[in-house]
Design an enzyme around this catalytic site. Structure first.
Site, short mmCIF file in Angstrom:
data_model
loop_
_atom_site.label_atom_id
_atom_site.label_comp_id
_atom_site.label_asym_id
_atom_site.label_seq_id
_atom_site.Cartn_x
_atom_site.Cartn_y
_atom_site.Cartn_z
N TYR A 33 0.85 -1.18 0.00
CA TYR A 33 0.00 0.00 0.00
C TYR A 33 0.90 1.24 0.00
O TYR A 33 0.81 2.12 0.86
CB TYR A 33 -0.96 -0.01 1.20
N GLU A 36 4.05 8.11 -0.90
CA GLU A 36 5.22 8.98 -1.06
C GLU A 36 6.32 8.71 -0.04
O GLU A 36 7.51 8.89 -0.34
CB GLU A 36 4.80 10.45 -0.97
N HIS A 38 7.19 5.76 1.26
CA HIS A 38 7.98 4.63 0.75
C HIS A 38 8.82 5.05 -0.44
O HIS A 38 9.97 4.64 -0.59
CB HIS A 38 7.05 3.50 0.30
N GLY A 148 12.11 4.21 7.25
CA GLY A 148 11.66 5.57 7.52
C GLY A 148 11.80 5.91 8.99
O GLY A 148 11.60 5.07 9.86
N ASP A 151 8.84 5.35 11.75
CA ASP A 151 8.89 4.23 12.69
C ASP A 151 10.25 4.28 13.38
O ASP A 151 11.11 3.42 13.15
CB ASP A 151 8.69 2.91 11.96
N SER A 187 0.24 4.18 5.72
CA SER A 187 -0.80 3.37 5.05
C SER A 187 -2.06 3.35 5.91
O SER A 187 -3.16 3.24 5.40
CB SER A 187 -0.30 1.95 4.84
O1 PAF Z 1 7.78 -0.82 8.57
C1 PAF Z 1 7.19 -1.75 8.01
O2 PAF Z 1 6.45 -1.58 7.02
C2 PAF Z 1 7.36 -3.18 8.52
O3 PAF Z 1 7.43 -3.20 9.91
C3 PAF Z 1 8.56 -3.93 7.90
C4 PAF Z 1 9.88 -3.26 8.24
C5 PAF Z 1 8.38 -3.98 6.38
C6 PAF Z 1 8.61 -5.36 8.41
O4 PAF Z 1 7.45 -6.07 8.11
#
Ligand code: PAF
Length: 284
Positions: A33, A36, A38, A148, A151, A187
Site C-alpha cells: 500500500y 510517497e 515509501h 523511515g 517508525d 498506510s
Molecule cells: O515498517 C514496516 O512496514 C514493517 O514493519 C517492515 C519493516 C516492512 C517489516 O514487516
C-alpha cells in the site's frame, strides 16, 4: 521491465546474477500500500545502489490477534505501478506460507530497545519485525537497507539487531514524509473518515509544538512531553497511548534532552492508532 518474485527461489535467481555482475543492492522492506513515504526510500536507494529491491509482505508475525492484519490495506497493482515508475528492479511479494512454511520455529528476539513505547502496547510486534527483516536480509543480501524515521523505534531496533548479530548491511534512516497539512504519511491513514482525518492533525501539531520548545532551548524532556500531551488531549477524538522522550539509540526513557533524544507519540484517533515523532540533537 520490473521483475516480480513470489518465492525465495525466484528472488535468489536475480540476486545471484546481480552479485555475479558486482552490482550493489538496496532493499526497501515494506508491507505494501505504497505511498510517497515509501517512494522517498526507493529514490534514495535508487541513487545509492546498482539494483533496488522492494519487498511487499504484510507480515502476520508482527500483528497481535486483536490488531488489523485482515483489514490492513493492500493494492498490489498500484504498488507495482509506483515501483515501476520509480525505477525499482525487483519486487519480492511472497505469501505467508512461503515465508513461514509448516514447521517454522526460529525467531529473532530482542530485549532493551523493544521494551518501551510501541513494545509496551504491542508486545509481540518487534519479534515479528526482527524475524521477518532478518529473513528478508538473508534472502536479498542487500548492501544497504532503507527505513523511515516515522517508525523511529523500529529503525533503532533494526540498527541494534544488525550491530548485535554482525550483519554487514548499512541501515539508512530517511526523514518523515508529511502531507501538505502536516500529517505524517502512513498506510493506516486510509482508515480515517473525514472527521478523523481532521482530528489526526493533532499528532503533527503536537510534534511541531514539542520540536519548537526543544529548538528554543527547553532541556526538560518531561515539560516538553507534558505540553505535547496537553495539546493532544484538547482533541475530543484523540486518545493518547504514549508521549515519551527516549534516547534514540537505546530507546530508554530520559528526563532531559541529551545526545539524540527521540520524542515519540502514539495516539488513537477513533479506532486507528497513529504514530509520529521528532528527534533533537543536544548541542554539547
Ligand atoms: O515498517 C514496516 O512496514 C514493517 O514493519 C517492515 C519493516 C516492512 C517489516 O514487516
Amino acid at each position: 521491465m520490473i521483475a516480480i518474485a513470489h518465492t525465495v527461489k525466484e528472488a535468489r535467481k536475480y540476486i545471484t546474477e546481480w552479485k555475479k555482475q558486482g552490482l550493489s543492492i538496496g532493499l526497501v522492506p515494506t508491507m505494501g500500500y505504497l505511498h510517497e513515504g515509501h517512494m522517498s526510500l526507493v529514490k534514495r536507494a535508487r541513487q545509492e545502489n546498482g539494483k533496488v529491491v522492494v519487498s511487499v509482505f504484510v507480515n502476520p508475525m508482527q500483528f497481535s490477534p486483536n490488531e488489523d492484519l485482515d483489514q490492513y490495506p493492500r493494492d498490489f497493482d498500484a504498488d507495482t505501478r509506483l515501483c515501476h515508475e520509480n525505477g525499482v528492479d525487483l519486487i519480492l511479494h511472497p505469501e505467508p506460507p512461503e515465508m513461514y512454511p509448516d514447521g517454522f520455529c526460529s525467531f529473532v528476539d530482542m530485549t532493551g530497545p523493544t521494551a518501551e513505547l510501541c513494545g509496551k502496547s504491542r508486545p509481540i510486534h518487534f519479534r515479528g519485525v526482527c524475524t521477518v527483516v532478518n529473513k528478508l536480509f538473508n534472502i536479498v543480501q542487500p548492501d544497504r537497507a532503507y527505513f523511515g524515521q516515522k517508525d523511529a523505534q523500529q529503525l533503532a531496533v533494526i540498527r541494534r539487531m544488525v550491530c548485535d548479530l554482525n550483519m554487514s548491511i548499512e541501515i539508512v534512516g530517511c526523514p518523515i514524509i508529511r502531507e501538505e497539512d502536516g500529517l505524517a504519511r502512513s498506510s493506516r491513514n486510509k482508515y480515517l473518515n473525514e472527521e478523523e482525518r481532521k482530528a489526526a492533525l493533532i499528532l503533527s501539531r503536537s510534534v511541531f509544538l514539542g520540536k519548537e520548545m526543544a529548538e528554543e532551548g527547553e532541556k526538560d524532556a518531561r515539560k516538553i512531553c507534558l505540553a505535547m500531551r496537553r495539546l493532544i488531549e484538547t482533541e475530543p477524538l484523540a486518545r493518547v497511548d504514549y508521549v515519551e522522550a527516549v534516547d534514540f539509540s537505546t530507546i530508554q526513557k530520559v528526563d532531559a534532552v541529551q545526545g539524540e533524544t527521540l520524542f515519540a507519540i502514539a495516539v488513537y484517533i477513533g479506532k486507528t492508532r497513529l504514530i509520529d515523532n521528532f528527534i533533537v540533537k543536544a548541542i554539547s
